[in-house]
Design an enzyme around this catalytic site. Sequence first.
Site, short mmCIF file in Angstrom:
data_model
loop_
_atom_site.label_atom_id
_atom_site.label_comp_id
_atom_site.label_asym_id
_atom_site.label_seq_id
_atom_site.Cartn_x
_atom_site.Cartn_y
_atom_site.Cartn_z
N GLY A 206 0.83 -1.19 0.00
CA GLY A 206 0.00 0.00 0.00
C GLY A 206 0.86 1.23 0.00
O GLY A 206 2.03 1.20 0.39
N PRO A 208 2.32 4.88 1.09
CA PRO A 208 2.69 5.32 2.43
C PRO A 208 1.48 5.90 3.15
O PRO A 208 0.68 6.62 2.55
CB PRO A 208 3.72 6.42 2.17
CG PRO A 208 4.25 6.15 0.81
CD PRO A 208 3.15 5.49 0.05
N GLY A 211 -1.71 2.63 6.39
CA GLY A 211 -1.98 1.88 7.62
C GLY A 211 -1.37 0.49 7.67
O GLY A 211 -1.87 -0.36 8.40
N HIS A 428 -5.01 34.40 -13.44
CA HIS A 428 -4.64 33.02 -13.74
C HIS A 428 -5.63 32.05 -13.07
O HIS A 428 -6.19 31.17 -13.73
CB HIS A 428 -3.21 32.77 -13.25
CG HIS A 428 -2.70 31.39 -13.49
ND1 HIS A 428 -1.75 31.11 -14.44
CD2 HIS A 428 -2.99 30.21 -12.89
CE1 HIS A 428 -1.48 29.81 -14.42
NE2 HIS A 428 -2.23 29.24 -13.48
N GLU A 429 -5.86 32.26 -11.77
CA GLU A 429 -6.76 31.35 -11.05
C GLU A 429 -8.19 31.52 -11.53
O GLU A 429 -8.93 30.54 -11.66
CB GLU A 429 -6.67 31.58 -9.53
CG GLU A 429 -5.29 31.29 -8.93
CD GLU A 429 -4.75 29.91 -9.26
OE1 GLU A 429 -5.57 28.96 -9.43
OE2 GLU A 429 -3.52 29.75 -9.37
P1 ADP Z 1 2.22 2.88 6.58
O1 ADP Z 1 1.29 2.19 5.63
O2 ADP Z 1 3.07 3.88 5.88
O3 ADP Z 1 2.96 1.95 7.47
P2 ADP Z 1 1.05 3.64 9.04
O4 ADP Z 1 0.47 2.35 9.43
O5 ADP Z 1 2.29 4.07 9.71
O6 ADP Z 1 1.25 3.74 7.48
O7 ADP Z 1 -0.08 4.74 9.21
C1 ADP Z 1 0.21 6.05 9.60
C2 ADP Z 1 -0.89 6.55 10.51
O8 ADP Z 1 -2.07 6.81 9.78
C3 ADP Z 1 -1.28 5.54 11.56
O9 ADP Z 1 -0.54 5.75 12.72
C4 ADP Z 1 -2.73 5.82 11.80
O10 ADP Z 1 -2.88 6.73 12.84
C5 ADP Z 1 -3.19 6.47 10.53
N1 ADP Z 1 -4.00 5.52 9.76
C6 ADP Z 1 -3.70 5.03 8.55
N2 ADP Z 1 -4.68 4.21 8.11
C7 ADP Z 1 -5.62 4.16 9.08
C8 ADP Z 1 -6.87 3.48 9.23
N3 ADP Z 1 -7.36 2.67 8.28
N4 ADP Z 1 -7.56 3.68 10.36
C9 ADP Z 1 -7.10 4.48 11.32
N5 ADP Z 1 -5.94 5.15 11.26
C10 ADP Z 1 -5.19 5.01 10.14
ZN ZN Z 2 -2.40 27.32 -12.93
#
Ligand code: ADP
Ligand code: ZN
Length: 615
Positions: A206, A208, A211, A428-429
Amino acid sequence: MNQNTKKILKSVIAVALIFIALILIFSSFSSLEPQSKQMTLNDLATQISAGNVTNIVVQNNTITATLKDGSTATATKEPETGLIETLKNYGVTPDALAKVPFQIKEQSGFEFWMSLLLPTLIPVILIGVFFWLTFRQAKQGATQAFSFGKSNIKLFGAFKDRVTFADVAGLKEAKQELLEVVDFLRNPKKYLDLGAKIPRGVLLLGMPGTGKTLLARAVAGEAEVPFFHISASEFVEMFVGVGASRTRDAFATAKRAAPSILFIDEIDAIGRERGAGVGGGHDEREQTLNQILVEMDGFDKEAQVIVLAATNRPDILDPALLRPGRFDRRVVLDLPDINDREAILKIHSRNKPLAAAVDFRQIAVRTPGFSGAELENLVNEAAILAARNGQKEILQDDLYQSIEKVMLGPERRSRALSKHEREVTAYHEAGHALVIASVKHADPVHKISIIARGQAGGYTLKLPLEDTHLRTRKEFIADLAVAFGGYATEEIVFKDLTTGASNDLSVASDIARKMVVRYGMSEKMGPITFGKTQELVFLGKEISTEKNYSESTAVEIDHEVEHFVRRAYDTAKKVIQKNRKALDFIADTLLKKETIEKNEFDAIIKKFAIKPIEA
Ligand code: ADP
Ligand code: ZN
Ligand code: MG
C-alpha cells in the site's frame, strides 16, 4: 539526553550524596566531645588534691575531669604511663585519689575504626566507585560490540499502547485476510486436517500512510500468539555482514516461540531486486535477502511461524520473494473511500473536544485521495488551529482550513507580491475556475484563492462529487482544458506569459501522453499501449518505460499528444474570450477578498449565465 548520560549523571549524584553523608558522620564524631576547658596535668593534680574533682573519665590519653561546680575540664596524659602513677608523680596523695571515682572508658570499636579509617576510606571509596562506573560502561560497550549479529527483535506485547482492529478503520478485506492468518496459528489442526498448507508469508502492500504498520500492530493486538517485530532497515546497519546473521537470529527467535508471527516492516529496504543496484548492487543487502529466502524455505511444513512484511514499493521487490512458499499472499491496502475516511477521522478525534456542529461526513467528502496518515494529520492540524485561536473545542471550520493546509502546505501570507504579480495570479486562477465552470465533465470548483500555499502562488481547488475509480476520456479532455485555463488567460489578458503556468503545462502534457500511449484514448493510434511500463496499478507510479515501438510510431505519438494539447488550449482560449466579463469579475473579487468559496462562485456563474459546453 540519552539513556547513558542519564545513568552516569545518576551515579555521579549518588556518589556526591555518599560523600556528603560521610563528611557529616565524620564531623559529628569530632564534635561528640563536649566543649570543656583544657588544663595541664599539674592543674589536675592540684584540683584533685584540693578535693575539687568529683569524677574522672579516662578515654585513651584524654582525661575528662568533672569539677565540683559542674564544669568539666580535659587534660592529656603521656601515652606510655598509667594515670595513677602520673598523678602520684605530680604529688597527689593516695588518699585524695581514693576519694575520686575513676572511670576507664574503652573507645567503642566502631568509633575507633571510623576515626582511624574514615580519612583514608573516603578517597578509596570514591576511586572505587569511579572505576566501577568506568568498567560498567566499558562492559556495556563490549557486549554491544559483540552482539551486533543479534537482531534487536522486539516482542510486540512490549508496546505500551495496544492497538486492535477496532482502531483500524475500513480495510475490511485486509483485516479479513489477516484474521484468517491468526486463526491458522491458533487452530493449526483445523487446517492441517483438511490438508491445507499454512501460509508462509503475507505481504502488505500500500501507499505510504495507508496503515500497513498500524494493521500489523493491530494483528499483534488481536493475535494470541507471540508477535515479533523488526524493521528491515535494522538488518542492515553499521557493519557489513551483519544483516544475514541478524536475519538468522530473528527467524530463530520466532521459531523458538512458535506458533508465532514475525513482522518485517519496510521490507523493500532489503528486498530490492538483486543486482538491480547501480554499480553492481549492494552485497550486504543481497546477502540479507538471500538469508531471508533461505530461512523462509527452511520452515518445514509444520513450522508455525508466519512472516508478515510491509512495503510501499512492491515494484522493486525481488521476484524471488514473491514466489509461492514465500510471500505468496498479498494484501493490498487501498486509499480509504469516503466511508473509511469518515471513520478514520472519527477514530483520530476520539479524545479531542469537538463542537457539536462538527460533521465529519463533510470533511470526508472534501478529502478524496487522502491517506489515513493525512487524515490523522488533518485532525491534528485542526486541533492546533483551535488551540492557537484560544478555542475550547474544534470547530468545523478548523477542519476545513486544515484540509488545504495538509493538501497544499501552510499559507504563506508573508510572501510579498507586487501589484502586477497579484493581478496576474488573480486572473490566472480566475481563468482555471472559469474553464472548470464552462466545460462539461470537470469536477466542480470548490475554492479559489490567491493566498500562496506551499509551492503554489494561488490555487483553484476542484473536488469530485464522489469517489471515482475509473476515469473517462471526456474527463481527461476536460481536465486538459482546465489545465490551460491559467495559461490562456495570461496570454489573452496580459499578452504575455509567466513562469507561474509551468506546472499546469507539465500536468497537461503528462495527461495527454498517457491518454495516447497508455489508455488507448487516441482515435488515430488506436487501442494499443506503447512502451512497456513497469508499475503497479494501485500505486499509480511509473517506474521505468521501455521503448517497444519504432521511430515512426514515436513521431505519430508525439503528433497525437500535441493534438490533444492543442485542442485543450483552443477550448480554454475560446471559453476565456467568450466570458471575458465573468473573468474580470472573478479576478476582481479575488483581488478584493483573496478567496472565493464554492457558494459564492456558483452565484457568479449563475449571474453570468454560463452554460457548460463539451470540451
Ligand atoms: P504505513 O502504511 O506507511 O505503514 P502507518 O500504518 O504508519 O502507514 O499509518 C500512519 C498513521 O495513519 C497511523 O498511525 C494511523 O494513525 C493512521 N491511519 C492510517 N490508516 C488508518 C486506518 N485505516 N484507520 C485508522 N488510522 C489510520
Ligand atoms: Zn495554474
Ligand atoms: Mg509503515
